[in-house]
Design an enzyme around this catalytic site. Structure first.
Site, PDB file in Angstrom:
ATOM      1  N   THR A 276       0.847  -1.202   0.000  1.00  0.00           N
ATOM      2  CA  THR A 276       0.000   0.000   0.000  1.00  0.00           C
ATOM      3  C   THR A 276       0.879   1.248   0.000  1.00  0.00           C
ATOM      4  OG1 THR A 276      -1.794  -1.149   1.122  1.00  0.00           O
ATOM      5  CG2 THR A 276      -1.792   1.253   1.286  1.00  0.00           C
TER       6      THR A 276
ATOM      7  N   ASN B 242      -5.687 -10.286  -7.385  1.00  0.00           N
ATOM      8  CA  ASN B 242      -5.656 -10.970  -6.090  1.00  0.00           C
ATOM      9  C   ASN B 242      -6.927 -11.769  -5.803  1.00  0.00           C
ATOM     10  OD1 ASN B 242      -6.455  -8.102  -6.074  1.00  0.00           O
ATOM     11  ND2 ASN B 242      -7.042  -8.481  -3.955  1.00  0.00           N
TER      12      ASN B 242
ATOM     13  N   SER C   3       4.451  -6.664  -1.237  1.00  0.00           N
ATOM     14  CA  SER C   3       4.272  -6.777   0.215  1.00  0.00           C
ATOM     15  C   SER C   3       4.906  -8.073   0.705  1.00  0.00           C
ATOM     16  CB  SER C   3       2.774  -6.860   0.545  1.00  0.00           C
ATOM     17  OG  SER C   3       2.320  -5.693   1.144  1.00  0.00           O
ATOM     18  N   GLY C   4       5.716  -7.999   1.748  1.00  0.00           N
ATOM     19  CA  GLY C   4       6.373  -9.192   2.271  1.00  0.00           C
ATOM     20  C   GLY C   4       5.412 -10.249   2.782  1.00  0.00           C
TER      21      GLY C   4
ATOM     22  N   CYS D  14      -9.859  -6.766   2.648  1.00  0.00           N
ATOM     23  CA  CYS D  14     -10.241  -5.457   3.177  1.00  0.00           C
ATOM     24  C   CYS D  14     -11.754  -5.288   3.183  1.00  0.00           C
ATOM     25  CB  CYS D  14      -9.641  -4.331   2.350  1.00  0.00           C
ATOM     26  SG  CYS D  14      -8.042  -4.711   1.685  1.00  0.00           S
TER      27      CYS D  14
END
Ligand code: PLP
Length: 370
Positions: free
Chosen positions: A80, A152, A199-200, A317
């Site tokens: 993000t 996603n 993103s990790g 989300c």
């Protein structure tokens, strides 16, 4: 171990596009740092120097992984933030092209740029936008294209090569959200890609670490200002353990398409009306988004949860929201079918036994519902 903890570990976890379990090999790198002496890479003493060396080593490793220079690697708190810093670098008053399938982080960031934005919908039956659609939407002042490498929610891949070629030819910045593809299959950073955001925690590294690969030609403006860390592009003390964990996590790429295929074939053999969204499009191997006609997706998610199986009904989300997935609707899927859909997202820790148990449970629950 707390009850919630033991409960968590009994779950069959098929929600890996929300977040992933930390890989033991990553944990082995991260834990000694978290357990070790305090160390800030900006400190002059030896502990600081050690931390600085760790960050430098991980940066070098990530730069080599993507074939870029170390100064093109910028660590953030996650995708993000990475998307925000890159997208919000665009000068206002220009034009951006993106798609209606992007993650909310992209859709909210483009709104803040002061640019006009074209949101492309995929052609019916497709789950991604194309280079031809982008070419047709170009305006004389188009300054940026933002696309996801893979969706996603459905796993459908965007054909990035021709989009990158178009961006290169027209000298337009191309920002790629690589969150749902990197780690699932090899990723090519085409020369036309100006920035890649990751993103990790989506690839078995800890939460709270992300990276933006920002090519030198792209004029990135810092979003978070403070100390001179990361050449001033991102101020603030580096997340040393996270950075080291992310570098380790990027070493692994696991395709679990055989497990996804087992899930889809198993469910189809017992439930003839199952619809696999994006079935005929190229997809990454870890996601299957399926509709179970006549069954409320929200209900099925909750029943699966009670049965010890974690899945998702759209993006994490928006979980808990009753409206159908925006991504599925924008793909042209009817609201009723979208409402009956469930996303199963697998990882390299998913087993065949878990897939078989999931098939059994879904079949049992859907037959109760109808
Ligand atoms: N892009 C995609 C495709 C995602 O799936 C997500 C998270 O779900 C993000 C960006 C944002 O990632 P994060 O919440 O880790 O910042």
């Amino acid at each position: 171990m707390s009850p919630s903890c033991s409960l968590r570990y009994r779950m069959i976890y098929l929600d890996n596009n929300s977040t992933t379990k930390i890989d033991p090999a990553v944990l082995a790198e991260v834990m000694p740092i978290l357990n070790g002496p305090p160390s800030n890479p900006s400190s002059v003493h030896r502990l600081g120097q050690e931390a600085r060396a760790r960050v430098a080593g991980a940066t070098k490793q990530i730069a080599a992984h993507f074939g870029v220079k170390t100064k093109e690697v910028v660590f953030t708190s996650g995708a993000t933030e990475a998307l925000n810093v890159v997208i919000r670098s665009v000068p206002s008053g220009l034009h951006i092209i993106t798609s209606s399938l992007e993650h909310i982080a992209v859709l909210e960031a483009v709104k803040l740029t002061g640019c006009t934005v074209t949101y492309l919908d995929p052609e019916p039956g497709k789950g991604a936008i194309t280079a031809a659609q982008i070419a047709a939407a170009l305006q004389p002042n188009t300054a940026m294209i933002v696309v996801m490498a893979a969706n996603n929610e459905t796993g459908v891949k965007t054909d990035l090569e021709p989009i990158a070629a178009l961006a290169e030819e027209k000298r337009i910045a191309l920002v790629v959200d690589g969150v749902a593809q990197v780690g699932k299959e090899p990723f090519t950073l085409y020369p036309g890609i100006s920035a890649l955001c990751l993103s990790g925690h989506k690839i078995h590294a800890p939460q709270g670490i992300g990276v933006a690969i920002i090519r030198s030609r792209f004029p990135a403006r810092p979003l978070i200002v403070g100390g001179p860390q990361q050449r001033g592009v991102r101020g603030g003390t580096e997340n040393v353990a996270g950075i080291v964990g992310l570098a380790k996590a990027l070493e692994f790429t696991t395709d679990v398409a055989h497990l996804r295929d087992r899930l889809e074939a198993g469910l189809r053999s017992k439930l003839s009306d199952v619809v696999v969204h994006g079935e005929n499009a190229p997809r990454v191997g870890n996601v299957s988004n399926m509709a179970f006609p006549g069954v409320e997706g929200e209900w099925l998610l909750m029943q699966l949860d009670l049965a010890g199986i974690a899945v998702s009904h759209g993006a994490a989300c928006s979980s808990g929201a009753l409206e159908p997935s925006r991504v599925l609707l924008n793909m042209g899927i009817a609201p009723k079918l979208a409402r009956s859909s469930i996303r199963f997202s697998l990882s390299r820790f998913t087993t065949e036994a878990e897939i078989d148990r999931t098939i059994e449970t879904v079949v049992k629950l859907t037959s109760q519902a109808s």
